[in-house]
Design a protein around this motif. Sequence first.
Motif, PDB file in Angstrom:
ATOM      1  N   VAL A  45       3.823  -4.923   1.914  1.00  0.00           N
ATOM      2  CA  VAL A  45       4.142  -6.303   1.550  1.00  0.00           C
ATOM      3  C   VAL A  45       3.992  -6.418   0.036  1.00  0.00           C
ATOM      4  O   VAL A  45       2.892  -6.595  -0.481  1.00  0.00           O
ATOM      5  N   THR A  46       5.127  -6.273  -0.653  1.00  0.00           N
ATOM      6  CA  THR A  46       5.094  -6.242  -2.113  1.00  0.00           C
ATOM      7  C   THR A  46       5.890  -7.371  -2.758  1.00  0.00           C
ATOM      8  O   THR A  46       5.840  -7.519  -3.972  1.00  0.00           O
ATOM      9  N   VAL A  47       6.604  -8.145  -1.957  1.00  0.00           N
ATOM     10  CA  VAL A  47       7.429  -9.221  -2.521  1.00  0.00           C
ATOM     11  C   VAL A  47       6.525 -10.324  -3.067  1.00  0.00           C
ATOM     12  O   VAL A  47       5.515 -10.681  -2.459  1.00  0.00           O
ATOM     13  N   GLY A  48       6.887 -10.828  -4.233  1.00  0.00           N
ATOM     14  CA  GLY A  48       6.104 -11.884  -4.856  1.00  0.00           C
ATOM     15  C   GLY A  48       6.481 -13.262  -4.340  1.00  0.00           C
ATOM     16  O   GLY A  48       7.515 -13.450  -3.689  1.00  0.00           O
ATOM     17  N   SER A  67      13.036 -14.127   9.635  1.00  0.00           N
ATOM     18  CA  SER A  67      11.831 -13.477  10.146  1.00  0.00           C
ATOM     19  C   SER A  67      11.443 -12.421   9.118  1.00  0.00           C
ATOM     20  O   SER A  67      12.218 -12.114   8.212  1.00  0.00           O
ATOM     21  N   LEU A  68      10.252 -11.879   9.257  1.00  0.00           N
ATOM     22  CA  LEU A  68       9.772 -10.880   8.318  1.00  0.00           C
ATOM     23  C   LEU A  68       9.156  -9.741   9.116  1.00  0.00           C
ATOM     24  O   LEU A  68       8.409  -9.985  10.063  1.00  0.00           O
ATOM     25  N   HIS A  69       9.475  -8.500   8.759  1.00  0.00           N
ATOM     26  CA  HIS A  69       8.918  -7.338   9.443  1.00  0.00           C
ATOM     27  C   HIS A  69       7.687  -6.872   8.694  1.00  0.00           C
ATOM     28  O   HIS A  69       7.749  -6.549   7.513  1.00  0.00           O
ATOM     29  N   ALA A  70       6.542  -6.829   9.395  1.00  0.00           N
ATOM     30  CA  ALA A  70       5.296  -6.338   8.811  1.00  0.00           C
ATOM     31  C   ALA A  70       5.427  -4.840   8.527  1.00  0.00           C
ATOM     32  O   ALA A  70       6.319  -4.169   9.057  1.00  0.00           O
ATOM     33  N   GLY A  89      -5.172  -6.989   7.799  1.00  0.00           N
ATOM     34  CA  GLY A  89      -4.856  -7.299   6.407  1.00  0.00           C
ATOM     35  C   GLY A  89      -3.359  -7.242   6.127  1.00  0.00           C
ATOM     36  O   GLY A  89      -2.802  -8.125   5.458  1.00  0.00           O
ATOM     37  N   TYR A  90      -2.694  -6.228   6.678  1.00  0.00           N
ATOM     38  CA  TYR A  90      -1.246  -6.109   6.487  1.00  0.00           C
ATOM     39  C   TYR A  90      -0.502  -7.263   7.166  1.00  0.00           C
ATOM     40  O   TYR A  90       0.447  -7.820   6.619  1.00  0.00           O
ATOM     41  N   VAL A  91      -0.945  -7.623   8.360  1.00  0.00           N
ATOM     42  CA  VAL A  91      -0.273  -8.708   9.091  1.00  0.00           C
ATOM     43  C   VAL A  91      -0.524 -10.047   8.403  1.00  0.00           C
ATOM     44  O   VAL A  91       0.386 -10.873   8.288  1.00  0.00           O
ATOM     45  N   LEU A  92      -1.730 -10.267   7.920  1.00  0.00           N
ATOM     46  CA  LEU A  92      -2.011 -11.510   7.197  1.00  0.00           C
ATOM     47  C   LEU A  92      -1.186 -11.600   5.908  1.00  0.00           C
ATOM     48  O   LEU A  92      -0.680 -12.675   5.565  1.00  0.00           O
ATOM     49  N   ALA A  93      -1.031 -10.487   5.218  1.00  0.00           N
ATOM     50  CA  ALA A  93      -0.187 -10.475   4.017  1.00  0.00           C
ATOM     51  C   ALA A  93       1.257 -10.803   4.387  1.00  0.00           C
ATOM     52  O   ALA A  93       1.941 -11.551   3.672  1.00  0.00           O
TER      53      ALA A  93
END
Length: 160
Positions: A45-48, A67-70, A89-93
């Motif tokens: 998850v790197t998008v600002g 939708s967004l793919h984790a 942490g990845y899912v929360l991001a």
Amino acid sequence: MKALFGTAGNPEGFYAAGKKQSKDMPAWLKDQGLDAYEYQCGKGVTVGEATARTIGQAAAQAGIALSLHAPYFVNPANPDPASQEKTAGYVLAACRVARWMGADRVVVHTGALQKRPRAEALATALEGFQLLRRRCDDEGYEDIFLCPETMGKINQLGDL
């Protein structure tokens, strides 16, 4: 309820049409007669925030559901507490970015067997998803659906 159709990520045709940025995807999808877009965060998850909000605004203007793919490396079926914490942490991001975009769904891989019986891995994944749901709710993401995605390899969870 109406079925929605779109792409997961940006297909070759998007780039062949001279497009380069994800903010242009919603209008392109609308022109293709589609109505959904899954933004890919498979490698992290790197998008600002500014970019996410721009994509969300473009989707709203084009009438495209988001939708967004984790990240691909999440594994709710991993029994190791440290791994479960990383997955959370990845899912929360991913939920944070989905919120910025106005997306109401985060797609999450179900996990891998890790040389365990399928039933054992599935039980762990169910517990892992319950933990993820609680963590998301506790962080204020109760309105974002976690969407388990079945995976096709024999050592991964999920099938039709």
